[in-house]
Design a protein around this motif. Structure first.
Motif, PDB file in Angstrom:
ATOM      1  N   ALA A 269      28.846  17.673  28.652  1.00 48.53           N
ATOM      2  CA  ALA A 269      27.938  16.890  28.955  1.00 48.53           C
ATOM      3  C   ALA A 269      27.827  16.518  30.486  1.00 48.53           C
ATOM      4  O   ALA A 269      26.763  16.438  30.973  1.00 48.53           O
ATOM      5  CB  ALA A 269      27.825  15.528  28.290  1.00 48.53           C
TER       6      ALA A 269
ATOM      7  N   GLU B  78      22.444  11.882  26.914  1.00 48.03           N
ATOM      8  CA  GLU B  78      23.882  12.559  26.644  1.00 48.03           C
ATOM      9  C   GLU B  78      24.990  11.900  26.025  1.00 48.03           C
ATOM     10  O   GLU B  78      26.060  12.285  25.406  1.00 48.03           O
ATOM     11  CB  GLU B  78      24.461  13.089  28.051  1.00 48.03           C
TER      12      GLU B  78
ATOM     13  N   ARG C 173      26.393  19.149  32.521  1.00 50.16           N
ATOM     14  CA  ARG C 173      24.836  19.414  32.526  1.00 50.16           C
ATOM     15  C   ARG C 173      24.085  18.139  33.456  1.00 50.16           C
ATOM     16  O   ARG C 173      23.044  17.999  34.044  1.00 50.16           O
ATOM     17  CB  ARG C 173      24.219  18.894  31.314  1.00 50.16           C
ATOM     18  N   ILE C 174      24.928  16.943  33.918  1.00 52.02           N
ATOM     19  CA  ILE C 174      24.459  15.862  34.601  1.00 52.02           C
ATOM     20  C   ILE C 174      24.943  15.886  36.178  1.00 52.02           C
ATOM     21  O   ILE C 174      23.822  15.518  37.007  1.00 52.02           O
ATOM     22  CB  ILE C 174      25.026  14.518  34.014  1.00 52.02           C
TER      23      ILE C 174
END
Length: 245
Positions: free
Chosen positions: A175, A138, A178-179
């Motif tokens: 990002a 990312e 998403r993590i």
């Protein structure tokens, strides 16, 4: 455990990484753990502690706006014109980042550099990670800062006058979503100017002595910039008249 250039590093399986940091979402390909990596969880408090320690040792801390450096005749020092008036010092260290040249151009010590505009967002996250996490895929770095998570990963070469591109903040927060699990709202966003030289190695140099008779000492010009590419890289000095100063 592997050692590269003296740095301890352990390769983790995806399951081991999730066990170490359970706030990460599943789907990791691999992970590397650097057990000796250090950080500060509160940079502001660290700077205040350094300032307080300097004051304890006798330094006088003054907050003011510096307008210009003023040559003082007969070698009596360097004048500093500020909102508090003019004071004379034997040595002046200029460390004003990307704006240093405004002070350094008159004495002839300006150096080539550009602003690397950095963006970050601080986010709510519970629980917080126990260490800095660098998500290579990312291209973001997440650092616990007290009760917030600081996420960075965008650098922009756009000078100091262009308005911020806040879409870069959206890239960072997207990002992070998403993590990480349990992702909350962004608490604050920031853009700042990081001075960088073309190398990018830090520059330390002196302003050339004035051609006027009896001109005073030269102020030091200290240019902070991006971190050296290796721990052994030293600051690059300016060259004057064929010699390093």
């Amino acid at each position: 455990m592997r050692r590269d250039h003296g740095i301890r590093m352990t390769e983790l399986s995806p399951d081991e990484a999730l066990e170490m940091e359970p706030l990460l979402r599943p789907g990791l390909a691999r992970a590397l753990h650097f057990p000796d990596f250090g950080q500060t969880t509160n940079p502001g408090a660290l700077v205040r502690a350094i300032a307080e320690d300097a004051a304890w040792d006798g330094a006088r801390l003054v907050s003011t706006r510096i307008q210009k450096l003023v040559p003082v005749p007969a070698g009596r020092g360097i004048g500093l014109l500020s909102d508090h008036g003019e004071e004379v010092f034997s040595t002046v260290v200029v460390a004003a980042g990307i704006w240093s040249n405004r002070l350094l151009e008159p004495p002839g010590a300006a150096v080539q550099r550009e602003s690397l505009r950095g963006y970050h967002a601080t986010l709510e996250l519970s629980p917080m990670p126990g260490q800095l996490i660098y998500l290579i895929a990312e291209k973001i770095m997440a650092t616990p800062m007290g009760d917030r998570l600081r996420v960075v990963g965008v650098v922009e070469v756009a000078g100091t006058r262009k308005p911020p591109e806040f879409s870069n903040i959206d890239r960072l927060t997207g990002a992070a979503r998403r993590i990480f699990r349990n992702f909350g709202e962004a608490r604050s966003v920031w853009i700042g100017h990081r001075p960088a030289t073309p190398d990018p190695v830090p520059v330390i140099c002196r302003a050339p002595r004035s051609s006027r008779p009896g001109a005073g000492p030269r102020p030091w010009a200290v240019e902070a910039c991006a971190a050296p590419r290796a721990p052994s890289t030293s600051a690059r000095t300016c060259w004057q008249g064929g010699r390093s100063v």
